[in-house]
Design a protein around this motif. Structure first.
Motif, mmCIF file in Angstrom:
data_model
loop_
_atom_site.group_PDB
_atom_site.id
_atom_site.type_symbol
_atom_site.label_atom_id
_atom_site.label_comp_id
_atom_site.label_asym_id
_atom_site.label_seq_id
_atom_site.Cartn_x
_atom_site.Cartn_y
_atom_site.Cartn_z
ATOM 1 N N ASP A 172 0.848 -1.194 0.000
ATOM 2 C CA ASP A 172 0.000 0.000 0.000
ATOM 3 C C ASP A 172 0.886 1.248 0.000
ATOM 4 O OD1 ASP A 172 -2.024 1.818 0.136
ATOM 5 O OD2 ASP A 172 -2.648 1.332 2.185
ATOM 6 N N PHE A 173 1.354 1.617 -1.177
ATOM 7 C CA PHE A 173 2.278 2.743 -1.302
ATOM 8 C C PHE A 173 1.653 4.069 -0.872
ATOM 9 C CE2 PHE A 173 4.197 -0.324 -4.213
ATOM 10 C CZ PHE A 173 5.524 -0.230 -3.844
ATOM 11 N N PHE A 174 0.344 4.194 -0.987
ATOM 12 C CA PHE A 174 -0.322 5.452 -0.632
ATOM 13 C C PHE A 174 -0.717 5.499 0.841
ATOM 14 C CE2 PHE A 174 -1.917 5.426 -5.268
ATOM 15 C CZ PHE A 174 -0.750 6.051 -5.696
ATOM 16 N N LYS A 175 -0.410 4.412 1.578
ATOM 17 C CA LYS A 175 -0.623 4.364 3.030
ATOM 18 C C LYS A 175 -2.057 4.723 3.410
ATOM 19 C CE LYS A 175 4.249 5.291 3.926
ATOM 20 N NZ LYS A 175 5.268 6.140 4.598
ATOM 21 N N GLY A 176 -2.987 4.054 2.766
ATOM 22 C CA GLY A 176 -4.392 4.232 3.079
ATOM 23 C C GLY A 176 -5.083 5.297 2.256
ATOM 24 N N ASP A 177 -4.324 6.154 1.631
ATOM 25 C CA ASP A 177 -4.892 7.172 0.754
ATOM 26 C C ASP A 177 -5.136 6.551 -0.625
ATOM 27 O OD1 ASP A 177 -5.829 9.625 0.009
ATOM 28 O OD2 ASP A 177 -3.880 10.631 -0.025
ATOM 29 N N LYS A 178 -5.935 7.196 -1.444
ATOM 30 C CA LYS A 178 -6.183 6.726 -2.813
ATOM 31 C C LYS A 178 -7.010 7.769 -3.546
ATOM 32 C CE LYS A 178 -10.429 4.256 -1.616
ATOM 33 N NZ LYS A 178 -11.201 3.019 -1.774
ATOM 34 N N ALA A 179 -7.063 7.643 -4.849
ATOM 35 C CA ALA A 179 -7.957 8.479 -5.644
ATOM 36 C C ALA A 179 -9.385 7.971 -5.475
ATOM 37 C CB ALA A 179 -7.555 8.436 -7.109
ATOM 38 N N GLU A 180 -10.327 8.886 -5.491
ATOM 39 C CA GLU A 180 -11.738 8.534 -5.352
ATOM 40 C C GLU A 180 -12.442 8.738 -6.693
ATOM 41 O OE1 GLU A 180 -12.959 7.173 -2.761
ATOM 42 O OE2 GLU A 180 -11.403 7.559 -1.262
ATOM 43 N N GLY A 181 -13.259 7.778 -7.066
ATOM 44 C CA GLY A 181 -13.961 7.864 -8.329
ATOM 45 C C GLY A 181 -14.808 9.112 -8.469
ATOM 46 N N VAL A 182 -15.381 9.568 -7.358
ATOM 47 C CA VAL A 182 -16.257 10.741 -7.401
ATOM 48 C C VAL A 182 -15.513 11.996 -7.849
ATOM 49 C CG1 VAL A 182 -15.906 11.382 -4.975
ATOM 50 C CG2 VAL A 182 -18.075 11.956 -6.106
ATOM 51 N N TRP A 183 -14.201 12.042 -7.638
ATOM 52 C CA TRP A 183 -13.428 13.204 -8.093
ATOM 53 C C TRP A 183 -13.519 13.353 -9.608
ATOM 54 C CZ3 TRP A 183 -8.208 11.876 -5.247
ATOM 55 C CH2 TRP A 183 -8.410 11.946 -3.862
ATOM 56 N N PHE A 184 -13.668 12.233 -10.294
ATOM 57 C CA PHE A 184 -13.684 12.238 -11.755
ATOM 58 C C PHE A 184 -15.106 12.303 -12.318
ATOM 59 C CE2 PHE A 184 -9.902 10.163 -10.178
ATOM 60 C CZ PHE A 184 -8.881 10.672 -10.955
ATOM 61 N N THR A 185 -16.057 11.747 -11.574
ATOM 62 C CA THR A 185 -17.431 11.698 -12.078
ATOM 63 C C THR A 185 -18.288 12.864 -11.618
ATOM 64 O OG1 THR A 185 -18.129 10.334 -10.195
ATOM 65 C CG2 THR A 185 -17.365 9.179 -12.178
#
Length: 248
Positions: free
Chosen positions: A76-89
């Motif tokens: 888990d390179f982002f250490k629990g963080d991640k991109a969220e689909g809602v940011w794009f939709t």
């Protein structure tokens, strides 16, 4: 028939998949570990896409582990963080700000290379039966693996599927067998450059395009309930398994 003889992934579960592995810390990162540690002599580090830990990605790791008789790690390179689909939709000032902040961190690839090396070094100590390591990158992870496949690499073989930020200058530096599975979302001219650089007489690379598939079809965005996506997801992981079986 042994896994080494078949190198074919087990049947895929389209809905309700339960990952088979466990979680440990390796190289300072929470890491998903799958595969039979008692017998594995090969290992793979699977670097996810910007959407982080996803069931589709973990099933891919489980399937590669089974097909190759390998241990597969998903750090888990982002250490629990991640991109969220809602940011794009659902663009909005708030979502745009969150997206920009995350992408600025994620797209600074160089700081992630020592983290990847740390995971591999820790894995070498943890899994001492394993004699060779490969690396597979999905989208964002593909760039990380491409940048980690040059002189002095810790890997015997690497690959990237629906690769993010594909650049021909990265291909020029790759010194080991490398596979690229492109979607219809990558620049065809850059994919063609990769093919020119990595394929040909005396070159072990493979560059292939899945023309009906979207960017992300083998990662977190995979829709395994869709018949075409499921078929090409399986084909892609089988192609990766075959290539890694040959070179790992």
């Amino acid at each position: 028939m042994t896994c080494e003889a078949c190198n074919t992934i087990p049947p895929v579960i389209a809905v309700g998949y339960e990952p088979k592995g466990k979680w440990e810390e390796l190289g300072g990162l929470k890491t998903y570990i799958t595969g039979d540690e008692a017998i594995a002599t090969k290992g793979i580090v699977d670097v996810y896409d910007i959407f982080g830990i996803a069931t589709q990605t973990l099933q891919g790791a489980d399937r590669l582990a089974a097909a190759l008789g390998a241990v597969v790690l998903v750090p888990d390179f982002f250490k629990g963080d991640k991109a969220e689909g809602v940011w794009f939709t659902d663009p909005s000032p708030e979502n745009d700000a969150k997206k920009s902040a995350f992408m600025a961190k994620a797209m600074a690839f160089e700081p992630f290379l020592p983290a990847l090396e740390g995971v591999v070094q820790a894995a070498k100590g943890r899994f001492q039966k394993i004699g060779s390591w490969g690396g597979l990158g999905l989208c964002w992870g593909g760039k990380v693996l491409a940048l980690s496949s040059g002189p002095g690499t810790l890997f015997s073989v690497t690959g990237q599927v629906h690769p993010g930020k594909l650049a021909a200058e990265d291909a020029e530096k790759i010194t080991i067998p490398h596979i690229v599975l492109a979607s219809n979302g990558e620049d065809p001219a850059v994919v063609a450059e990769y093919k020119r650089i990595l394929e040909g007489e005396g070159k072990p690379g493979v560059v292939d395009t899945y023309p009906t598939m979207f960017h992300g079809w083998m990662g977190a965005r995979a829709n395994l309930e869709n018949e075409d996506n499921l078929k090409e997801w399986k084909r892609g992981y089988n192609q990766v398994a075959e290539f890694f079986a040959k070179h790992l």
